[in-house]
Design an enzyme around this catalytic site. Structure first.
Site, PDB file in Angstrom:
ATOM      1  N   HIS A  50     -23.633  18.609   2.562  1.00 51.34           N
ATOM      2  CA  HIS A  50     -24.942  18.329   3.165  1.00 51.34           C
ATOM      3  C   HIS A  50     -25.603  19.625   3.596  1.00 51.34           C
ATOM      4  O   HIS A  50     -24.928  20.551   4.038  1.00 51.34           O
ATOM      5  CB  HIS A  50     -24.789  17.399   4.382  1.00 51.34           C
ATOM      6  N   GLU A  68     -23.994   9.049   1.691  1.00 56.12           N
ATOM      7  CA  GLU A  68     -24.025   8.315   0.427  1.00 56.12           C
ATOM      8  C   GLU A  68     -22.655   7.766   0.019  1.00 56.12           C
ATOM      9  O   GLU A  68     -22.571   6.797  -0.723  1.00 56.12           O
ATOM     10  CB  GLU A  68     -24.541   9.233  -0.695  1.00 56.12           C
TER      11      GLU A  68
HETATM   12  C1  LIG Z   1     -26.394  17.627  -0.607  1.00 54.39           C
HETATM   13  C2  LIG Z   1     -26.443  18.986  -1.280  1.00 54.39           C
HETATM   14  C3  LIG Z   1     -27.624  18.989  -2.250  1.00 54.39           C
HETATM   15  C4  LIG Z   1     -26.663  20.078  -0.227  1.00 54.39           C
HETATM   16  O1  LIG Z   1     -26.883  21.241  -0.939  1.00 54.39           O
HETATM   17  P1  LIG Z   1     -27.158  22.689  -0.352  1.00 54.39           P
HETATM   18  O2  LIG Z   1     -27.322  22.694   1.100  1.00 54.39           O
HETATM   19  O3  LIG Z   1     -28.263  23.240  -1.172  1.00 54.39           O
HETATM   20  O4  LIG Z   1     -25.799  23.414  -0.628  1.00 54.39           O
HETATM   21  P2  LIG Z   1     -25.401  24.139  -1.977  1.00 54.39           P
HETATM   22  O5  LIG Z   1     -25.678  23.252  -3.145  1.00 54.39           O
HETATM   23  O6  LIG Z   1     -26.021  25.483  -1.947  1.00 54.39           O
HETATM   24  O7  LIG Z   1     -23.847  24.232  -1.790  1.00 54.39           O
HETATM   25  C5  LIG Z   1     -23.176  25.299  -1.118  1.00 54.39           C
HETATM   26  C6  LIG Z   1     -21.846  25.516  -1.817  1.00 54.39           C
HETATM   27  O8  LIG Z   1     -21.044  24.337  -1.679  1.00 54.39           O
HETATM   28  C7  LIG Z   1     -20.777  23.757  -2.953  1.00 54.39           C
HETATM   29  N1  LIG Z   1     -20.994  22.314  -2.857  1.00 54.39           N
HETATM   30  C8  LIG Z   1     -21.896  21.665  -2.100  1.00 54.39           C
HETATM   31  N2  LIG Z   1     -21.785  20.342  -2.269  1.00 54.39           N
HETATM   32  C9  LIG Z   1     -20.783  20.166  -3.150  1.00 54.39           C
HETATM   33  C10 LIG Z   1     -20.214  19.018  -3.727  1.00 54.39           C
HETATM   34  N3  LIG Z   1     -20.662  17.796  -3.425  1.00 54.39           N
HETATM   35  N4  LIG Z   1     -19.226  19.171  -4.605  1.00 54.39           N
HETATM   36  C11 LIG Z   1     -18.772  20.399  -4.917  1.00 54.39           C
HETATM   37  N5  LIG Z   1     -19.269  21.539  -4.403  1.00 54.39           N
HETATM   38  C12 LIG Z   1     -20.266  21.419  -3.529  1.00 54.39           C
HETATM   39  C13 LIG Z   1     -21.798  24.359  -3.898  1.00 54.39           C
HETATM   40  O9  LIG Z   1     -21.331  24.367  -5.222  1.00 54.39           O
HETATM   41  C14 LIG Z   1     -21.965  25.733  -3.320  1.00 54.39           C
HETATM   42  O10 LIG Z   1     -20.886  26.496  -3.738  1.00 54.39           O
HETATM   43  P3  LIG Z   1     -21.059  28.060  -4.065  1.00 54.39           P
HETATM   44  O11 LIG Z   1     -21.216  28.709  -2.726  1.00 54.39           O
HETATM   45  O12 LIG Z   1     -19.791  28.414  -4.767  1.00 54.39           O
HETATM   46  O13 LIG Z   1     -22.265  28.193  -4.925  1.00 54.39           O
HETATM   47  C15 LIG Z   1     -25.129  19.273  -2.039  1.00 54.39           C
HETATM   48  O14 LIG Z   1     -24.066  19.266  -1.130  1.00 54.39           O
HETATM   49  C16 LIG Z   1     -24.897  18.269  -3.159  1.00 54.39           C
HETATM   50  O15 LIG Z   1     -25.422  18.448  -4.255  1.00 54.39           O
HETATM   51  N6  LIG Z   1     -24.083  17.210  -2.925  1.00 54.39           N
HETATM   52  C17 LIG Z   1     -23.818  16.208  -3.922  1.00 54.39           C
HETATM   53  C18 LIG Z   1     -24.980  15.254  -4.038  1.00 54.39           C
HETATM   54  C19 LIG Z   1     -25.094  14.313  -2.858  1.00 54.39           C
HETATM   55  O16 LIG Z   1     -24.110  13.821  -2.330  1.00 54.39           O
HETATM   56  N7  LIG Z   1     -26.346  14.051  -2.463  1.00 54.39           N
HETATM   57  C20 LIG Z   1     -26.655  13.174  -1.336  1.00 54.39           C
HETATM   58  C21 LIG Z   1     -27.086  13.977  -0.167  1.00 54.39           C
HETATM   59  S1  LIG Z   1     -27.249  13.016   1.283  1.00 54.39           S
END
Ligand SMILES: CC(C)(COP(=O)(O)OP(=O)(O)OC[C@H]1O[C@@H](n2cnc3c(N)ncnc32)[C@H](O)[C@@H]1OP(=O)(O)O)[C@@H](O)C(=O)NCCC(=O)NCCS
Length: 515
Positions: A400, A453
């Site tokens: 998140h 979720e």
């Molecule tokens: C929710 C979300 C978009 C937040 O993203 P964010 O704040 O932009 O964080 P980032 O995508 O930059 O992630 C930071 C790091 O954690 C990792 N990470 C974050 N969520 C992850 C997940 N669900 N699975 C695997 N790795 C994850 C990223 O790959 C990144 O790694 P890196 O530093 O090696 O590049 C992201 O966690 C995600 O895509 N989750 C899955 C989708 C989801 O559950 N969405 C519903 C949200 S309520």
């Protein structure tokens, strides 16, 4: 340095096709050539070297003198040995020099040879625009992370404490103790309702649940317009049609009471639209809302036509309450940006639905359940998750932007799922543990936990909602949050119009002629 940086020399601005005449030419012939080429000056060449310049000002002088243009020679009237600039002179230096001398044109001369002509007009286009040689560190925060963009009294999220609230109340406590109608009232009116307020508010909601007949007639076509039913696409089309049919207008052109009515109608009718579209996509007739059922029970009723089990209705109600608002998430921000332009409430909600449809925001719960299916059994969880994380994929329902500890919604919904029971719940809990452990190992320091979720999918599945309806169900509660924010934005508006840090080639580069 990017290509565009060299634009700042005279070479990039000058015209290379320079009109030239000989000292022995007549002023009349020089004049005719200048007219033909549409230029205000000509360079006088002798043995390929610039020896003078004849400009419009010289022509004025000649005319005032009464000289005969047909016989007067260029050499008699030209300015001899004109000042010139080299082609590698910085644009700003050339500009300053022209201004100091009071000239309008400079021949551009390299090694005694004429290579071009530069005019004050050319230089003026560029000189006042400062070139940023080194764009420096980006001043923007990627994804606006941590940037405060507004004041709000609707609620807030505290990521490190694992806490979020609606107004002054803990949101998960509201979900434990109160109904959806009470929370809705809290968000719209600023306080929890007393008995009389609750009754009036509930009756108002019930009266606005119906879809207007003109829109109802169009729903079968909207639900079946595509080859596959994409619920949020259908929803935003149907809702947009409703907005047109009811006649929502810019909030700047209506009073506060009408805007509130738009908000109430929108939130009240959204579940009816969702279920009608879903049933139509399944070849079934929509079921009219039940006037005596609560918001949550009516939601499930419109799916099957049966009054739902109270435990199921309460479970979905807790889910709906827990997802009504959540700080400046992307869809809420979208709604506020659109509202800040003075657009009608319907436009803000259509935009917000679009933002919510993405898997990084609202599109994850069915994907989380698909993942449980793909894993199959608890013993396969570790290998499956490892393989997908190592392949660079995100595990749906985890991570998140704000929460760096347990998402309180996920904790609450895990409790709701446990209360509902069933084999899926134990399996989901085992997978959650495994995902958290594998992510801690493969993505150390990122603090990745189950988000709303993950258990949302489990709860919705348990109460009999098909996966297609997971994200629409999220929409049906979040719309109350969006519209609360629309009301707040409209009450104290300032156009939301941020800036971006440009990091392309330094402008301005002269636009090349078409080839
Ligand atoms: C929710 C979300 C978009 C937040 O993203 P964010 O704040 O932009 O964080 P980032 O995508 O930059 O992630 C930071 C790091 O954690 C990792 N990470 C974050 N969520 C992850 C997940 N669900 N699975 C695997 N790795 C994850 C990223 O790959 C990144 O790694 P890196 O530093 O090696 O590049 C992201 O966690 C995600 O895509 N989750 C899955 C989708 C989801 O559950 N969405 C519903 C949200 S309520």
């Amino acid at each position: 340095m990017a290509d565009g940086a060299k634009v700042r020399t005279v070479a990039d601005l000058m015209s290379k096709e320079v009109l030239t005449v000989a000292p022995t030419d007549t002023v009349a012939s020089a004049c005719a050539l200048m007219l033909e080429r549409g230029v205000g000056s000509t360079v006088v060449l002798h043995d390929d070297r610039p020896v003078g310049i004849l400009t419009e000002r010289d022509l004025v002088r000649i005319t005032a003198d009464g000289a005969d243009l047909a016989t007067a020679m260029v050499s008699q009237w030209m300015t001899a040995d004109p000042d010139s600039v080299p082609s590698n002179a910085p644009v700003n230096d050339a500009f300053v020099s022209l201004r100091q001398h009071g000239y309008r044109h400079f021949p551009v001369v390299d090694g005694g040879r004429l290579v071009g002509m530069v005019s004050l007009r050319d230089l003026l286009k560029l000189a006042p625009i400062l070139q940023i040689e080194d764009p420096g560190l980006p001043e923007s925060r990627r994804g606006l992370e941590g940037v405060m963009v507004a004041e709000t009294a609707v609620g807030d999220v505290r990521g490190t404490e694992g806490f979020y609230h609606y107004r002054q109340y803990n949101a998960t406590e509201l979900a434990e103790k109160r109904s959806m109608e009470d929370v809705w009232h809290l968000l719209y009116e600023g306080h929890l309702p007393d008995r009389a307020e609750r009754e009036a508010f509930t009756a108002e909601i019930a009266s606005l649940r119906q879809i207007p007949s003109a829109v109802k007639e169009l729903l079968p076509a909207i639900a079946n317009a595509g080859e596959t039913f994409v619920p949020l696409d259908a929803l935003r089309s149907a809702y947009s049609t409703l907005v047109t049919s009811v006649g929502f207008r810019s909030w700047m052109d209506i009073d506060r009471a009408t805007l509130r009515e738009n908000a109430m109608r929108t939130s009240a009718v959204m579940p009816t639209l969702i279920m009608a579209l879903y049933r139509l996509s399944q070849g079934k007739d929509p079921i009219d809302p039940h006037p005596d059922l609560s918001y949550a029970a009516n939601y499930l009723y419109m799916l099957t036509g049966e009054v739902p089990d109270p435990g199921h209705a309460r479970a979905i109600e807790q889910y709906l309450i827990s997802t009504t608002d959540h700080g400046f998430n992307s869809s809420t921000f979208t709604a506020r940006v659109i509202t800040s332009t003075g657009a009608d409430l319907g436009s803000a909600v259509v935009g917000a639905i679009g933002a919510l449809s993405g898997p990084l925001h609202g599109g994850a719960p069915s994907r989380a359940l698909d993942m449980l299916d793909a894993i199959g059994t608890p013993d396969q969880a570790d290998a499956w998750i490892r393989q997908h994380v190592l392949a660079g994929e995100k595990i749906m329902g985890f991570g998140h932007r704000i929460y760096k500890t347990d998402d309180p919604r996920s904790v609450m919904l895990r409790g709701v799922a446990e209360r509902l029971g069933g084999p899926m719940v134990d399996f989901a809990k085992q997978v959650e543990k495994t995902v958290v452990a594998v992510l801690a190992e493969l993505k150390p320091g990122r603090q990745l936990y189950a988000n709303v979720e993950f258990y949302a999918g489990v709860v919705m599945d348990n109460v009999g909602l098909p996966r297609t309806l997971f994200t629409p169900t999220f929409t049906s509660s979040r719309v109350i949050g969006w519209t609360s924010h629309v009301l707040e934005q409209a009450a104290d508006n300032r156009l939301i119009r941020p800036s971006a840090h440009y990091d392309g080639p330094p402008p301005p580069v002269p636009v090349p002629d078409p080839v």
